[in-house]
Write a protein that holds these residues in place. Structure first.
Motif, mmCIF file in Angstrom:
data_model
loop_
_atom_site.group_PDB
_atom_site.id
_atom_site.type_symbol
_atom_site.label_atom_id
_atom_site.label_comp_id
_atom_site.label_asym_id
_atom_site.label_seq_id
_atom_site.Cartn_x
_atom_site.Cartn_y
_atom_site.Cartn_z
ATOM 1 N N ASN A 49 0.828 -1.206 0.000
ATOM 2 C CA ASN A 49 0.000 0.000 0.000
ATOM 3 C C ASN A 49 0.861 1.254 0.000
ATOM 4 N N ASP A 50 2.171 1.068 -0.139
ATOM 5 C CA ASP A 50 3.087 2.197 -0.252
ATOM 6 C C ASP A 50 2.951 2.807 -1.644
ATOM 7 N N LEU A 51 2.899 4.108 -1.713
ATOM 8 C CA LEU A 51 2.692 4.789 -2.991
ATOM 9 C C LEU A 51 3.981 5.126 -3.724
ATOM 10 N N SER A 52 5.124 4.970 -3.063
ATOM 11 C CA SER A 52 6.412 5.292 -3.686
ATOM 12 C C SER A 52 6.976 4.045 -4.354
ATOM 13 N N VAL A 53 6.438 3.716 -5.506
ATOM 14 C CA VAL A 53 6.776 2.469 -6.185
ATOM 15 C C VAL A 53 7.683 2.738 -7.383
ATOM 16 N N PRO A 54 8.307 1.695 -7.945
ATOM 17 C CA PRO A 54 9.154 1.892 -9.129
ATOM 18 C C PRO A 54 8.375 2.509 -10.287
ATOM 19 N N SER A 55 9.055 3.271 -11.121
ATOM 20 C CA SER A 55 8.401 3.900 -12.271
ATOM 21 C C SER A 55 7.936 2.872 -13.291
ATOM 22 N N SER A 56 8.492 1.661 -13.222
ATOM 23 C CA SER A 56 8.095 0.617 -14.163
ATOM 24 C C SER A 56 6.711 0.046 -13.867
ATOM 25 N N ILE A 57 6.177 0.266 -12.673
ATOM 26 C CA ILE A 57 4.843 -0.234 -12.341
ATOM 27 C C ILE A 57 3.816 0.447 -13.245
ATOM 28 N N ASN A 58 3.051 -0.356 -13.974
ATOM 29 C CA ASN A 58 2.099 0.202 -14.939
ATOM 30 C C ASN A 58 0.707 -0.429 -14.898
ATOM 31 N N ARG A 59 0.476 -1.330 -13.936
ATOM 32 C CA ARG A 59 -0.834 -1.955 -13.762
ATOM 33 C C ARG A 59 -1.153 -1.970 -12.270
ATOM 34 N N TYR A 60 -2.455 -1.827 -11.961
ATOM 35 C CA TYR A 60 -2.857 -1.681 -10.563
ATOM 36 C C TYR A 60 -4.102 -2.521 -10.286
ATOM 37 N N ALA A 61 -4.124 -3.155 -9.131
ATOM 38 C CA ALA A 61 -5.288 -3.968 -8.765
ATOM 39 C C ALA A 61 -5.323 -4.134 -7.261
ATOM 40 N N GLU A 62 -6.461 -4.553 -6.764
ATOM 41 C CA GLU A 62 -6.595 -4.951 -5.378
ATOM 42 C C GLU A 62 -7.534 -6.152 -5.314
ATOM 43 N N ILE A 63 -7.494 -6.845 -4.205
ATOM 44 C CA ILE A 63 -8.374 -7.997 -4.031
ATOM 45 C C ILE A 63 -9.587 -7.551 -3.227
ATOM 46 N N GLU A 64 -10.746 -7.826 -3.788
ATOM 47 C CA GLU A 64 -11.998 -7.436 -3.144
ATOM 48 C C GLU A 64 -12.970 -8.605 -3.229
ATOM 49 N N ASN A 65 -13.445 -9.041 -2.079
ATOM 50 C CA ASN A 65 -14.356 -10.190 -2.009
ATOM 51 C C ASN A 65 -13.783 -11.425 -2.696
ATOM 52 N N GLY A 66 -12.480 -11.618 -2.526
ATOM 53 C CA GLY A 66 -11.842 -12.818 -3.042
ATOM 54 C C GLY A 66 -11.498 -12.797 -4.512
ATOM 55 N N LYS A 67 -11.689 -11.650 -5.171
ATOM 56 C CA LYS A 67 -11.420 -11.547 -6.602
ATOM 57 C C LYS A 67 -10.497 -10.364 -6.889
ATOM 58 N N ILE A 68 -9.843 -10.423 -8.029
ATOM 59 C CA ILE A 68 -9.010 -9.313 -8.485
ATOM 60 C C ILE A 68 -9.885 -8.188 -9.021
ATOM 61 N N LYS A 69 -9.661 -6.993 -8.526
ATOM 62 C CA LYS A 69 -10.348 -5.803 -9.013
ATOM 63 C C LYS A 69 -9.313 -4.880 -9.633
ATOM 64 N N ILE A 70 -9.369 -4.725 -10.940
ATOM 65 C CA ILE A 70 -8.436 -3.850 -11.646
ATOM 66 C C ILE A 70 -8.830 -2.400 -11.396
ATOM 67 N N VAL A 71 -7.850 -1.567 -11.073
ATOM 68 C CA VAL A 71 -8.121 -0.137 -10.881
ATOM 69 C C VAL A 71 -7.268 0.653 -11.870
ATOM 70 N N GLU A 72 -7.693 1.874 -12.139
ATOM 71 C CA GLU A 72 -7.071 2.680 -13.189
ATOM 72 C C GLU A 72 -5.677 3.146 -12.836
ATOM 73 N N ASN A 73 -5.499 3.547 -11.589
ATOM 74 C CA ASN A 73 -4.205 4.079 -11.190
ATOM 75 C C ASN A 73 -4.020 3.925 -9.685
ATOM 76 N N ILE A 74 -2.886 4.354 -9.203
ATOM 77 C CA ILE A 74 -2.547 4.154 -7.788
ATOM 78 C C ILE A 74 -3.471 4.940 -6.861
ATOM 79 N N ASP A 75 -4.030 6.039 -7.358
ATOM 80 C CA ASP A 75 -4.901 6.863 -6.522
ATOM 81 C C ASP A 75 -6.269 6.252 -6.336
ATOM 82 N N ALA A 76 -6.577 5.196 -7.103
ATOM 83 C CA ALA A 76 -7.901 4.570 -7.037
ATOM 84 C C ALA A 76 -8.002 3.480 -5.984
ATOM 85 N N PHE A 77 -6.897 3.185 -5.299
ATOM 86 C CA PHE A 77 -6.935 2.166 -4.253
ATOM 87 C C PHE A 77 -7.862 2.607 -3.115
#
Length: 235
Positions: A205-233
């Motif tokens: 949940n740290d926001l200072s990630v490598p610049s190469s990171i280009n995909r974002y997701a979180e797990i919600e109700n046991g499934k992968i939820k794709i989010v648009e960017n880091i601010d959408a967590f």
């Protein structure tokens, strides 16, 4: 469409009677570098361990590697805590035993642990020197493993992972105990590894990630939820 680096279909994982991951589907393709965020206990670490076959699950998980790469054709997982053995191979240490005088000489030094890791994986020790410098870990070479702080244990895990240079690297809470300089240098090392063709998956949940990171997701109700960017967590 190209074959995914990681293919997950209908993944289900339970602890006792509790469902942690439920019919989870997820593909990771070459060139994608993921940040997995989300609430504590949502199943992030369980997903990572399932990918490297350290958890029992139902469903399908396939990891694909390329022989053309100079990187090691395997997945490597850095857990969110480090378990080490004493000289007799016993891993049942309590963490507070670090400062117990009777335990002081009962574990390997960092240098000996790195030598063992290098020999086991056919690595040249000269290649780990720049990584030790980058993470500020050179001064711990002669320290007993049991005397390391949590941040120093994390550095040891990261040094080994970067030295190994796998094609798929999964890092669980990689910034734990690291100061600002070490975090910046770690990100630079990870970006360099990504440029070499390594697929990165960071659980944090740290926001200072490598610049190469280009995909974002979180797990919600046991499934992968794709989010648009880091601010959408949702954190």
């Amino acid at each position: 469409m190209s074959i995914p680096v990681v293919y997950i279909s209908n993944l289900n994982l339970h602890y006792a009677e509790q469902s942690v991951l439920c019919d989870l589907n997820w593909n990771i393709y070459a060139g994608e570098h993921w940040l997995i965020g989300g609430k504590s206990g949502s199943g992030k670490s369980s997903l990572a361990k399932a990918i490297i076959n350290q958890e029992k699950f139902t469903g399908e998980i396939n990891c694909s590697y390329t022989i053309e790469s100079t990187l090691l054709p395997r997945a490597y997982y850095v857990s969110n805590w480090y378990q080490f053995a004493n000289l007799e191979g016993d891993r049942n240490f309590y963490y507070q035993q670090r400062y117990n005088r009777h335990q002081q000489n009962d574990t390997l030094t960092v240098y000996a642990e790195l030598l063992h890791f290098g020999e086991k994986n056919n690595l040249k020790f000269q290649n780990v020197e720049p990584i030790l410098d980058a993470l500020g870990f050179n001064n711990c070479r002669q320290t007993q493993l049991i005397e390391l702080s949590s941040g120093e244990h994390k550095k040891l895990q990261l040094v080994q992972a970067l030295w190994l240079r796998p094609q798929l690297l999964i890092l669980d809470e990689p910034y734990t105990g690291l100061d600002k300089t070490a975090r910046t240098n770690l990100n630079s090392q990870l970006d360099f590894l990504a440029e070499q063709g390594c697929t990165l998956v960071l659980i944090s949940n740290d926001l200072s990630v490598p610049s190469s990171i280009n995909r974002y997701a979180e797990i919600e109700n046991g499934k992968i939820k794709i989010v648009e960017n880091i601010d959408a967590f949702t954190h």
